[in-house]
Design a protein around this motif. Structure first.
Motif, PDB file in Angstrom:
ATOM      1  N   LEU A   3      -3.578  10.183 -32.950  1.00 16.25           N
ATOM      2  CA  LEU A   3      -3.438  11.036 -31.775  1.00 16.25           C
ATOM      3  C   LEU A   3      -4.775  11.618 -31.332  1.00 16.25           C
ATOM      4  O   LEU A   3      -4.977  11.883 -30.144  1.00 16.25           O
ATOM      5  CB  LEU A   3      -2.456  12.180 -32.064  1.00 16.25           C
ATOM      6  N   LEU A   4      -5.684  11.840 -32.273  1.00 16.23           N
ATOM      7  CA  LEU A   4      -7.013  12.346 -31.932  1.00 16.23           C
ATOM      8  C   LEU A   4      -8.013  11.201 -31.981  1.00 16.23           C
ATOM      9  O   LEU A   4      -8.144  10.524 -32.995  1.00 16.23           O
ATOM     10  CB  LEU A   4      -7.439  13.443 -32.908  1.00 16.23           C
ATOM     11  N   GLY A   5      -8.703  10.987 -30.870  1.00 20.31           N
ATOM     12  CA  GLY A   5      -9.727   9.961 -30.815  1.00 20.31           C
ATOM     13  C   GLY A   5     -11.050  10.552 -30.370  1.00 20.31           C
ATOM     14  O   GLY A   5     -11.132  11.718 -29.979  1.00 20.31           O
ATOM     15  N   GLY A  27     -14.473  12.604 -39.603  1.00 17.07           N
ATOM     16  CA  GLY A  27     -13.101  12.215 -39.900  1.00 17.07           C
ATOM     17  C   GLY A  27     -12.345  11.508 -38.790  1.00 17.07           C
ATOM     18  O   GLY A  27     -11.197  11.114 -38.976  1.00 17.07           O
ATOM     19  N   TYR A  28     -12.961  11.361 -37.615  1.00 22.16           N
ATOM     20  CA  TYR A  28     -12.286  10.601 -36.558  1.00 22.16           C
ATOM     21  C   TYR A  28     -12.080   9.171 -37.028  1.00 22.16           C
ATOM     22  O   TYR A  28     -12.963   8.565 -37.627  1.00 22.16           O
ATOM     23  CB  TYR A  28     -13.140  10.568 -35.296  1.00 22.16           C
ATOM     24  N   ARG A  29     -10.906   8.618 -36.694  1.00 23.48           N
ATOM     25  CA  ARG A  29     -10.619   7.232 -37.031  1.00 23.48           C
ATOM     26  C   ARG A  29     -10.090   6.474 -35.810  1.00 23.48           C
ATOM     27  O   ARG A  29      -9.353   5.507 -35.920  1.00 23.48           O
ATOM     28  CB  ARG A  29      -9.616   7.159 -38.195  1.00 23.48           C
ATOM     29  N   HIS A  30     -10.503   6.938 -34.648  1.00 29.08           N
ATOM     30  CA  HIS A  30     -10.097   6.332 -33.381  1.00 29.08           C
ATOM     31  C   HIS A  30     -11.281   6.473 -32.429  1.00 29.08           C
ATOM     32  O   HIS A  30     -11.721   7.591 -32.139  1.00 29.08           O
ATOM     33  CB  HIS A  30      -8.851   7.063 -32.860  1.00 29.08           C
ATOM     34  N   LEU A  31     -11.822   5.345 -31.972  1.00 31.82           N
ATOM     35  CA  LEU A  31     -12.984   5.327 -31.096  1.00 31.82           C
ATOM     36  C   LEU A  31     -12.603   4.694 -29.760  1.00 31.82           C
ATOM     37  O   LEU A  31     -11.959   3.642 -29.723  1.00 31.82           O
ATOM     38  CB  LEU A  31     -14.125   4.520 -31.725  1.00 31.82           C
ATOM     39  N   ASP A  32     -13.023   5.340 -28.665  1.00 31.62           N
ATOM     40  CA  ASP A  32     -12.699   4.854 -27.333  1.00 31.62           C
ATOM     41  C   ASP A  32     -13.975   4.524 -26.577  1.00 31.62           C
ATOM     42  O   ASP A  32     -14.848   5.374 -26.397  1.00 31.62           O
ATOM     43  CB  ASP A  32     -11.905   5.918 -26.561  1.00 31.62           C
ATOM     44  N   THR A  33     -14.088   3.266 -26.137  1.00 31.22           N
ATOM     45  CA  THR A  33     -15.229   2.844 -25.335  1.00 31.22           C
ATOM     46  C   THR A  33     -14.712   1.983 -24.190  1.00 31.22           C
ATOM     47  O   THR A  33     -13.505   1.881 -23.956  1.00 31.22           O
ATOM     48  CB  THR A  33     -16.281   2.105 -26.193  1.00 31.22           C
ATOM     49  N   ILE A 211      -8.741  12.222 -26.326  1.00 29.95           N
ATOM     50  CA  ILE A 211     -10.031  11.665 -26.751  1.00 29.95           C
ATOM     51  C   ILE A 211     -11.188  12.547 -26.264  1.00 29.95           C
ATOM     52  O   ILE A 211     -11.896  12.179 -25.319  1.00 29.95           O
ATOM     53  CB  ILE A 211     -10.206  10.201 -26.273  1.00 29.95           C
ATOM     54  N   PRO A 212     -11.388  13.697 -26.907  1.00 28.99           N
ATOM     55  CA  PRO A 212     -12.523  14.537 -26.521  1.00 28.99           C
ATOM     56  C   PRO A 212     -13.841  13.838 -26.825  1.00 28.99           C
ATOM     57  O   PRO A 212     -13.904  12.964 -27.694  1.00 28.99           O
ATOM     58  CB  PRO A 212     -12.345  15.770 -27.409  1.00 28.99           C
ATOM     59  N   LYS A 213     -14.881  14.224 -26.096  1.00 31.70           N
ATOM     60  CA  LYS A 213     -16.202  13.676 -26.397  1.00 31.70           C
ATOM     61  C   LYS A 213     -17.211  14.802 -26.478  1.00 31.70           C
ATOM     62  O   LYS A 213     -17.065  15.845 -25.845  1.00 31.70           O
ATOM     63  CB  LYS A 213     -16.634  12.651 -25.350  1.00 31.70           C
ATOM     64  N   SER A 214     -18.225  14.582 -27.288  1.00 32.80           N
ATOM     65  CA  SER A 214     -19.340  15.506 -27.417  1.00 32.80           C
ATOM     66  C   SER A 214     -20.470  14.767 -28.101  1.00 32.80           C
ATOM     67  O   SER A 214     -20.239  13.839 -28.869  1.00 32.80           O
ATOM     68  CB  SER A 214     -18.946  16.738 -28.243  1.00 32.80           C
ATOM     69  N   ALA A 215     -21.688  15.174 -27.800  1.00 34.01           N
ATOM     70  CA  ALA A 215     -22.842  14.599 -28.486  1.00 34.01           C
ATOM     71  C   ALA A 215     -23.428  15.583 -29.492  1.00 34.01           C
ATOM     72  O   ALA A 215     -24.414  15.287 -30.155  1.00 34.01           O
ATOM     73  CB  ALA A 215     -23.916  14.196 -27.468  1.00 34.01           C
TER      74      ALA A 215
END
Length: 244
Positions: A3-5, A27-33, A211-215
């Protein structure tokens, strides 16, 4: 599909590589590109270098609408860039023009049936556009990724996806939300967390993929730390009301 990517839009080069490394470490195990993000190679290299087993990470990429008619070549390029034999989820990024959606979808079905992607779906589609794909091919997208957050919450949208057996996935959870809203800041204070985590927890309790993003390494790790609190039914309802 967790559920969390971790989203990677607007990330390029070394910063994309490092952000994905930090996400996997957190710990993320879901990557969105996506093909149009121009960072598949960095995402793939980060996954390989992380040491996390491939079968523990769910990877999504997307076909740009202008690549309609070049589906297989685009998927092959994505697989090479990511260093993967198969994608976990391949999405049509936006509905292609000139009524080409069904033809593209047929190519997606074929790619899935050949084992090049484990699941197929769409992004930025309306319910009527999803119904067209189902009617013409007998295959319903597994996922629809759309812009989503508390201020965009509409129970009918959630129900429309559930009724069709389509997983709703939300992107831009923070861009679409006023994180200074008193409802969110008040709930955050109650739980001793920041409003961003309240927004993410709200998605998860609705069983909506987010799918939040941050650098920023600290923010990446903080956004993944969602297990220490649960929103009450009243809190969920108060957040739901932000979309009305």
């Amino acid at each position: 599909m967790p559920l969390l990517g971790f989203g990677t839009w607007q990330m390029r080069g070394e910063s994309a590589y490092q952000a994905v490394r930090d996400a996997l470490e957190a710990g993320y195990r879901h990557l969105d590109t996506a093909t149009m993000y121009g960072n598949e190679a960095e995402v793939g290299r980060a996954l390989k270098d992380s040491g996390v087993p491939r079968d523990e990470v769910f990877v999504t990429t997307k076909l740009p609408p202008e690549r309609a008619g070049k589906e297989r070549a685009t998927l092959d390029a994505s697989r090479r860039a990511l260093g993967l034999d198969a994608i976990d989820l391949w999405l049509i990024h936006w509905p292609p023009g000139r009524g080409r959606s069904v033809a593209v979808w047929r190519e997606f079905i074929q790619a899935r049936d050949q084992g090049l992607t484990r699941a197929i779906g769409v992004s930025n589609y309306g319910a009527d556009e999803i119904d067209e794909l189902t009617k013409e091919t007998g295959e319903t997208p597994a996922v629809n990724q759309i812009k989503f957050g508390p201020s965009l919450y509409d129970p009918s949208t959630v129900t429309a996806h559930r009724d069709r057996g389509v997983v709703l996935e939300g992107y831009s959870p923070f861009k679409t939300t006023n994180l200074h809203d008193p409802v969110l800041t008040g709930i955050a204070a109650t739980h001793g967390v920041d409003p961003a985590r309240v927004v993410l927890r709200w998605h998860i309790q609705h069983e909506i993929v987010v799918i939040p993003k941050s650098a920023t390494p600290e923010r990446i790790a903080r956004n993944a730390d969602l297990d220490g609190f649960v929103l009450t039914p009243d809190e969920m309802a108060a957040i739901d009301a932000l979309g009305q």
